[in-house]
Design an enzyme around this catalytic site. Structure first.
Site, PDB file in Angstrom:
ATOM      1  CE1 TYR A  36      -3.434  -2.609   0.192  1.00  0.00           C
ATOM      2  CE2 TYR A  36      -3.702  -2.274   2.270  1.00  0.00           C
ATOM      3  CZ  TYR A  36      -3.978  -2.930   1.091  1.00  0.00           C
ATOM      4  OH  TYR A  36      -5.205  -3.826   1.090  1.00  0.00           O
ATOM      5  N   PRO A 191     -16.609  -3.656   0.759  1.00  0.00           N
ATOM      6  CG  PRO A 191     -16.872  -3.051   2.960  1.00  0.00           C
ATOM      7  CD  PRO A 191     -15.953  -3.348   1.991  1.00  0.00           C
ATOM      8  N   GLY A 193     -19.237  -2.584  -2.407  1.00  0.00           N
ATOM      9  CA  GLY A 193     -19.603  -2.804  -3.916  1.00  0.00           C
ATOM     10  C   GLY A 193     -19.330  -1.455  -4.589  1.00  0.00           C
ATOM     11  CB  VAL A 195     -24.227   0.524  -4.186  1.00  0.00           C
ATOM     12  CG1 VAL A 195     -25.266   1.659  -4.184  1.00  0.00           C
ATOM     13  CG2 VAL A 195     -24.613  -0.820  -4.189  1.00  0.00           C
TER      14      VAL A 195
END
Length: 277
Positions: A36, A191, A193, A195
């Site tokens: 990262y 989690p 997604g 949307v």
């Protein structure tokens, strides 16, 4: 991942503040990976953790290793994976130094490699556990068969996979069934997604339904989507990537919400765009 230079590039004091905000909201686990921020975020977080004066035993640190990322901080000419015993041990020790801690609560292998040798991985895990440098071991983005290959040689406690209402494959392709059979707890990255990230037929259907559910349950859409994940019997642990303070404050509310079964299936139905099989 989102705290470092790959996204928000928080300063040491800002990271320190974010750690405290998480802790105040009963969020105590921090998910890392060596790559990262092109191998910089662990060290940045480590400085913030040291300045926070929070006791180490109050927090849990997860980190991943194995990806050889193309970066100015590594002499790699091509992206590849390294799961040799020597590299796993070196990588963990490097993460400990960067995070300014003596141990990782969980070490995950970041992505499967066709060249990984289960015996060698198991030897590294055994040594690291014996020396107290890792407390637990797991995988990330591994299929059931890839997991079984490693599980034959060493105990696997977690597998971090992509899972959300818009990326629900692990619950239908046998992955979660396998994990439940072998007492492996799933972690879910991304989690929420797509949307809130994409505008397409799937997300438009889901946003329409979520507006109705927000009015019904009096919780935000993000809380409802996390609750949807938490109701799966595999006991999925969502890994939230937000640095939005109000969203952080709402994350744990998902544990208070129990969706009615029809609403749970309605979310899945709108994601698929068809009735359940």
């Amino acid at each position: 991942m989102n705290w470092g230079v790959w996204d928000k590039n928080l300063s040491t004091s800002e990271m320190d503040s974010m750690i405290h905000i998480c802790l105040e909201n009963k969020i105590t686990t921090f998910d890392h990976a060596d790559i990262y921020g092109s191998y910089t975020t662990e060290a940045a977080f480590g400085k913030a953790f040291a300045s926070s004066k929070i006791k180490r035993e109050v927090l849990q640190f997860v980190s991943k290793c194995g990806i050889q990322h193309i970066s100015e901080n590594r002499p790699n000419k091509v992206k590849y994976y390294d799961y040799s015993k020597e590299y796993i041990i070196w990588s963990v020790e490097n993460s400990l130094k960067n995070l300014q801690t003596d141990y990782l609560d969980v070490l995950l292998l970041h992505r499967p490699s066709p060249l990984m040798q289960a015996d060698e991985i198991a030897e590294a895990v055994t040594k690291l556990k014996t020396e107290g440098k890792i407390l637990d071991f797991g995988l990330s983005n591994f299929t059931a068969s890839q997991t079984e290959l490693i599980r034959q040689k060493t105990v696997i406690s977690y597998n971090q996979v992509q899972f959300s209402a818009t990326n629900y494959e692990p619950m239908v392709d046998g992955s979660f069934n396998y994990m439940q059979i072998h007492n492996i707890q799933p972690m879910s990255w991304n989690p929420l997604g797509t949307v809130f990230r994409e505008d397409n037929e799937q997300t438009r259907r889901m946003k329409k339904l979520l507006a109705t559910l927000v009015s019904k349950y009096h919780f935000g859409s993000d809380t409802i989507l996390l609750s949807w994940i938490l109701q799966h019997p595999a006991l999925v642990i969502p890994i939230a990537g937000t640095v939005n303070i109000s969203r952080i404050q709402s994350l744990m509310k998902a544990t208070e919400l129990q969706l009615e079964k029809e609403d749970w299936f309605a979310i899945w139905t709108e994601s698929m765009g068809q009735k359940v099989p």
